[in-house]
Design a protein around this motif. Structure first.
Motif, PDB file in Angstrom:
ATOM      1  N   ILE A 274       0.866  -1.180   0.000  1.00 30.47           N
ATOM      2  CA  ILE A 274       0.000   0.000   0.000  1.00 30.47           C
ATOM      3  C   ILE A 274       0.901   1.228   0.000  1.00 30.47           C
ATOM      4  O   ILE A 274       1.506   1.567   1.021  1.00 30.47           O
ATOM      5  CB  ILE A 274      -0.946  -0.015   1.207  1.00 30.47           C
ATOM      6  CG1 ILE A 274      -1.806  -1.286   1.184  1.00 30.47           C
ATOM      7  CG2 ILE A 274      -1.836   1.223   1.221  1.00 30.47           C
ATOM      8  CD1 ILE A 274      -2.720  -1.433   2.375  1.00 30.47           C
ATOM      9  N   LEU A 275       1.011   1.859  -1.144  1.00 26.93           N
ATOM     10  CA  LEU A 275       1.894   3.011  -1.281  1.00 26.93           C
ATOM     11  C   LEU A 275       1.298   4.265  -0.672  1.00 26.93           C
ATOM     12  O   LEU A 275       2.035   5.104  -0.136  1.00 26.93           O
ATOM     13  CB  LEU A 275       2.215   3.247  -2.762  1.00 26.93           C
ATOM     14  CG  LEU A 275       2.849   2.063  -3.506  1.00 26.93           C
ATOM     15  CD1 LEU A 275       3.064   2.418  -4.961  1.00 26.93           C
ATOM     16  CD2 LEU A 275       4.165   1.658  -2.855  1.00 26.93           C
ATOM     17  N   GLN A 276       0.000   4.422  -0.774  1.00 30.08           N
ATOM     18  CA  GLN A 276      -0.676   5.580  -0.197  1.00 30.08           C
ATOM     19  C   GLN A 276      -2.035   5.135   0.296  1.00 30.08           C
ATOM     20  O   GLN A 276      -2.839   4.589  -0.470  1.00 30.08           O
ATOM     21  CB  GLN A 276      -0.823   6.710  -1.224  1.00 30.08           C
ATOM     22  CG  GLN A 276      -1.407   7.990  -0.647  1.00 30.08           C
ATOM     23  CD  GLN A 276      -1.290   9.158  -1.597  1.00 30.08           C
ATOM     24  OE1 GLN A 276      -0.374   9.206  -2.413  1.00 30.08           O
ATOM     25  NE2 GLN A 276      -2.194  10.099  -1.486  1.00 30.08           N
ATOM     26  N   ALA A 277      -2.288   5.363   1.582  1.00 29.03           N
ATOM     27  CA  ALA A 277      -3.512   4.878   2.211  1.00 29.03           C
ATOM     28  C   ALA A 277      -4.570   5.947   2.357  1.00 29.03           C
ATOM     29  O   ALA A 277      -5.692   5.640   2.765  1.00 29.03           O
ATOM     30  CB  ALA A 277      -3.198   4.288   3.592  1.00 29.03           C
ATOM     31  N   THR A 278      -4.258   7.191   2.042  1.00 31.46           N
ATOM     32  CA  THR A 278      -5.225   8.279   2.144  1.00 31.46           C
ATOM     33  C   THR A 278      -5.370   8.934   0.787  1.00 31.46           C
ATOM     34  O   THR A 278      -4.476   8.867  -0.059  1.00 31.46           O
ATOM     35  CB  THR A 278      -4.790   9.323   3.181  1.00 31.46           C
ATOM     36  OG1 THR A 278      -3.487   9.807   2.844  1.00 31.46           O
ATOM     37  CG2 THR A 278      -4.749   8.719   4.568  1.00 31.46           C
TER      38      THR A 278
END
Length: 305
Positions: free
Chosen positions: A166-170
């Protein structure tokens, strides 16, 4: 001798101060039953899916939803040998305890190993390098949703290694100050995106599958006045409070994994308050309809083109 200094970049003789860029403020007027990004309650955020990102892997995919970036990779199928049954005995006080370790059957089908990890820079607060509980939970739920779609009986004594990063969760379109959702609820909403990315990577690897598994999530809200429950598909990070359907607060979520072409649900994860059975059935039906639309984008656009 040339006086030009080749190790130094010379600027122009004249410089002009750039004009300030003042973008127009976003319009705050919107329809009464729309969300902050002008979506209706049945619409999902724009998504992007592309297979074959990691060239060294047997299959891979990149899945993006409004800034949330998930990378999935499937490495070459490896064959493992079954271990003989081992009996471990040790003495605990006056008792002799024997632990029987179950041996792996030589004639059984293959198995799927899932590993989900958050990048250190994926969240608002920097993550440490130790494995967290949410990563173990996401990997377990991911394997439960993906295994029914695989024909593992055709791969005896084989193991498929699936890795999710998961490179970016937001969401990138949301300001950091506007993220007011519970972190545990925010992490649970990532399961549906991980399922779609993992199934796309498995299909890119050429594995035999019944159908591509597509994930969809729904946010459950409770009205402040009437206390009734209502749903919204694919809630964003800043939608812990909403003005749709009279307004309400986010009290739970529902993530579903299904194979739209087969018409089969492979996984269901519920978090928080979801009301009675009738409301749960309604949410599952809405998720199934939305998953069919996502399946068309993932299969038709990403795999076939």
């Amino acid at each position: 001798m040339d006086q030009f200094d080749r190790k130094r970049i010379k600027g122009p003789e004249k410089s002009v101060v750039p004009l300030p860029f003042n973008p127009a403020p976003p319009s705050t007027a919107r329809a009464p039953n729309t969300r902050p990004d002008a979506r209706t309650k049945e619409q999902v955020r724009p998504l992007f899916a592309k297979p074959g990102i990691v060239t060294q892997a047997a299959g891979s995919s990149l899945f993006e939803v409004a800034g949330i970036k998930i990378l999935a990779a499937v490495w070459a199928i490896r064959t493992f040998r079954a271990c003989p049954q081992l009996n471990t005995s040790f003495r605990y006080g006056p008792k002799q305890i024997t632990i029987k370790q179950r041996a792996f059957d030589q004639h059984s089908g293959g198995r799927l190993s899932c590993d989900v990890r958050f990048a250190p820079f994926s969240r608002l607060a920097r993550k440490g390098y130790t494995k967290e509980t949410v990563e173990i939970t996401l990997a377990k739920d991911l394997a439960t949703a993906i295994v029914p779609s695989l024909l593992l009986e055709h791969l005896p004594k084989s193991q498929i290694d699936l890795f999710i990063e998961i490179l970016q969760a937001t969401s990138a379109a949301v300001d950091l100050d506007q993220v007011s959702m519970d972190p545990s609820l925010l992490d649970s909403l990532l399961l549906a995106h991980c399922i779609t990315a993992a199934s796309l990577a498995l299909a890119d690897a050429g594995l035999e599958m019944m159908d591509n598994v597509v994930g969809c999530n729904i946010g459950v809200y409770r009205n402040h006045l009437s206390r009734r429950l209502f749903w919204m598909v694919d809630p964003a990070d800043n939608e812990s409070e909403t003005s749709c359907d009279g307004g309400g607060s986010l009290v739970g979520s529902l993530s579903i994994a299904c194979m739209p072409s087969v018409g089969r649900v492979t996984g269901l994860v519920v978090y928080g308050d979801i009301g009675d059975v009738e409301f749960l059935t309604e949410c599952m039906q809405v998720c199934s309809d939305v998953s069919a639309k996502i399946h068309e984008v993932v299969v038709t656009k990403a795999l076939l083109e």
